[in-house]
Design a protein around this motif. Structure first.
Motif, PDB file in Angstrom:
ATOM      1  N   HIS A 164     -15.447   0.993  -7.894  1.00  0.00           N
ATOM      2  CA  HIS A 164     -14.999   0.763  -6.520  1.00  0.00           C
ATOM      3  C   HIS A 164     -13.858   1.717  -6.174  1.00  0.00           C
ATOM      4  O   HIS A 164     -13.854   2.345  -5.105  1.00  0.00           O
ATOM      5  N   ARG A 165     -12.898   1.838  -7.061  1.00  0.00           N
ATOM      6  CA  ARG A 165     -11.763   2.740  -6.837  1.00  0.00           C
ATOM      7  C   ARG A 165     -12.232   4.189  -6.733  1.00  0.00           C
ATOM      8  O   ARG A 165     -11.803   4.944  -5.863  1.00  0.00           O
TER       9      ARG A 165
ATOM     10  N   PHE B 118      -8.665   2.066   4.004  1.00  0.00           N
ATOM     11  CA  PHE B 118      -9.068   1.342   2.790  1.00  0.00           C
ATOM     12  C   PHE B 118      -8.345   1.913   1.606  1.00  0.00           C
ATOM     13  O   PHE B 118      -8.057   3.041   1.504  1.00  0.00           O
TER      14      PHE B 118
ATOM     15  N   GLN C 100     -13.761   4.775  -3.384  1.00  0.00           N
ATOM     16  CA  GLN C 100     -12.712   4.877  -2.362  1.00  0.00           C
ATOM     17  C   GLN C 100     -12.056   6.257  -2.401  1.00  0.00           C
ATOM     18  O   GLN C 100     -11.769   6.833  -1.353  1.00  0.00           O
TER      19      GLN C 100
ATOM     20  N   ASN D 187     -16.529   3.685   1.718  1.00  0.00           N
ATOM     21  CA  ASN D 187     -16.080   2.310   1.914  1.00  0.00           C
ATOM     22  C   ASN D 187     -17.141   1.355   1.389  1.00  0.00           C
ATOM     23  O   ASN D 187     -18.108   1.043   2.081  1.00  0.00           O
TER      24      ASN D 187
END
Length: 127
Positions: A88-89, A127, A92, A97
Motif C-alpha cells: 500500500h505504501r 493521500f 502511494q 490511490n
C-alpha cells in the motif's frame, strides 16, 4: 466529468481480490455527477514470480507493485479487497490511490463517488 477506477475482481460483481492475487484489473469509468459507472476494459498484469521479489530479497513484491502501478496509473483509484501495509505504501509513493473496499462493486463505487465528490470540492486532499 468522469474519472477512471481500477478494481480487483474475479467475477465483475464484487471487489473480491487481495492485492497479491491480482492477475488483471477491471477498469471502469465513473460519472461523478450521478455515480453511474460502466466497464471499459480488462487489463492483464504479467506475473513473473522470480522477478516479483524486491532487490533486497524480501517478499514485499515491490517489483510487482511497480507493474500494477503502471497498469493503473491513469485511474483515480484502485479498489481491492485487502492489501498489506508495505505494498500500500509503495503504491502511494507511485501516486496510486489504493483503497480496501471489500464490497459489491455497485456499493463500492457508490461509496467511492461520494468520497470523490466531497473531497474534490476541498481541492486539498492528499493521500
Amino acid at each position: 466529468m468522469a474519472y477512471k477506477i481500477a478494481i480487483g475482481t474475479s467475477d465483475k460483481k464484487s471487489v473480491n481480490l487481495h492485492f497479491g492475487e491480482i492477475e488483471s484489473v477491471s477498469v471502469y469509468e465513473v460519472n461523478e455527477s450521478d455515480g453511474r459507472y460502466s466497464f471499459l476494459e480488462e487489463r492483464k498484469i504479467a506475473r513473473d514470480p522470480e522477478k516479483e521479489a524486491c532487490e533486497s530479497g524480501c517478499s514485499c513484491g515491490s517489483n510487482f507493485v511497480v507493474k500494477v502501478g503502471e497498469v493503473v496509473s491513469d485511474c483515480a483509484y484502485f479498489l481491492v479487497a485487502k492489501i498489506g501495509p508495505k505494498p500500500h505504501r509503495l503504491l502511494q509513493e507511485n501516486k496510486v490511490n489504493c483503497i480496501e473496499a471489500p464490497f459489491e462493486i455497485e456499493e463500492a463505487v457508490t461509496k467511492l463517488n461520494r468520497y470523490f465528490v466531497a473531497h474534490k470540492k476541498r481541492e486539498s486532499h492528499v493521500f
